[in-house]
Design an enzyme around this catalytic site. Sequence first.
Site, short mmCIF file in Angstrom:
data_model
loop_
_atom_site.label_atom_id
_atom_site.label_comp_id
_atom_site.label_asym_id
_atom_site.label_seq_id
_atom_site.Cartn_x
_atom_site.Cartn_y
_atom_site.Cartn_z
N ARG A 20 0.85 -1.19 0.00
CA ARG A 20 0.00 0.00 0.00
C ARG A 20 0.88 1.24 0.00
NH1 ARG A 20 -2.52 3.64 3.68
NH2 ARG A 20 -4.69 4.10 3.16
N SER B 272 -12.51 -3.34 2.34
CA SER B 272 -12.56 -2.70 3.65
C SER B 272 -14.02 -2.43 4.03
CB SER B 272 -11.79 -1.37 3.64
OG SER B 272 -10.42 -1.59 3.39
N LYS C 51 -5.84 6.01 8.82
CA LYS C 51 -7.16 6.42 8.34
C LYS C 51 -7.53 7.73 9.03
CE LYS C 51 -8.02 2.75 5.80
NZ LYS C 51 -8.22 2.82 4.32
#
Length: 368
Positions: free
Chosen positions: A196, A265, A294
């Site tokens: 990621r 997710s 996040k």
Amino acid sequence: MKEAGYYDESITNRVVVMVEPYSQQKQIQQVVYRILDANLDRTREGLRIIEEWCRFGLNSAQLAGECKYLRQELVIWHTEELRAARDTPGDPGTDLSHPQEEQRSSIKALLQANFCRVEEALRVLEEYGKLYHPKMGQACKQMRYRVYSLETNLMGYQRHQLLRRSRLYLVTSPSESLLSTVEAALKGGLTLLQYRDKDADDTVRLELATKLRQLCHTYGALFMINDRVDLALAVDADGVHLGQQDMPIAVARQLLGPQRLIGRSTTNADEMQKAIAEGADYIGVGPVYETPTKVGKAAAGLEYVSYAAQNSSVPWFAIGGIDANNINDVIDAGAERVAVVRSLMQAEQPTLVTQYLLSQLNRIKPET
């Protein structure tokens, strides 16, 4: 009497025809028989190698049964006259080899090599079989298509089996020591990795993803790409992980095919049920705790973990702020698998941290 192999214009309206002598026809026939015999052997041997892994490695009666069925179909065509044409001492191919054939780097490489062997041999049987029997070419063509399907199902089956066995999921973050950290985690027993990086150039992503894919291949781990289906295809990743704002699962599935994994997710019950209904192979459940990964997203809390434990029909990973200090709270809430970022990417000793996290997760009864 005219000699064999003559040109005769009178019987074909001046179209020149070469008539093969009988002895030459017999010689060609024997060559065709040897080709068919060799490739029938090659196909059956390759299928048996694949079958043994399906039987003993995967414990899959269905996949092993398909291999056995194909082998038995080939036996029908492996007649005595084809076997009688065999000339092993006179076969120049018995001494031919290639360095890539001398070793296999993994079970996956072994299986792929034998699938290629079987598919190539069936194509030979399909073409030369047309010279032997009117139905042989078509029969081998249909078997080749079945082998393609078997390959897809088997490779997808292996990925799903490893996914279910995976307890710990590392999601990477940008780091100068990315490769060394990931390898350290793999040495500690990690079997599932996601690359990621939201900000890197595609050239950098491609280079790093290729290296990470090779590391995972070496250690027998699954390799996932965050968001980017095109990058996953470019580096032959095991699948992609999609956020709520990414492309629909159905579109990703169409691009990736049925054998690769797709994760999604989720932050609440509605998103979870929708992801499962759309065909996600696994889901992320969180963020359990607030996390800088996040920014601005409220924690879903341990309540959502407990909900997933009771209601998810697919493998799921609790994610978000989980580390060595709180992992047992997450496990107590019902989690059997967790995904982490900082607790491994920023660890001084990733191997030891990986081993500790797995030791806690492995206290849970393994899934059968």
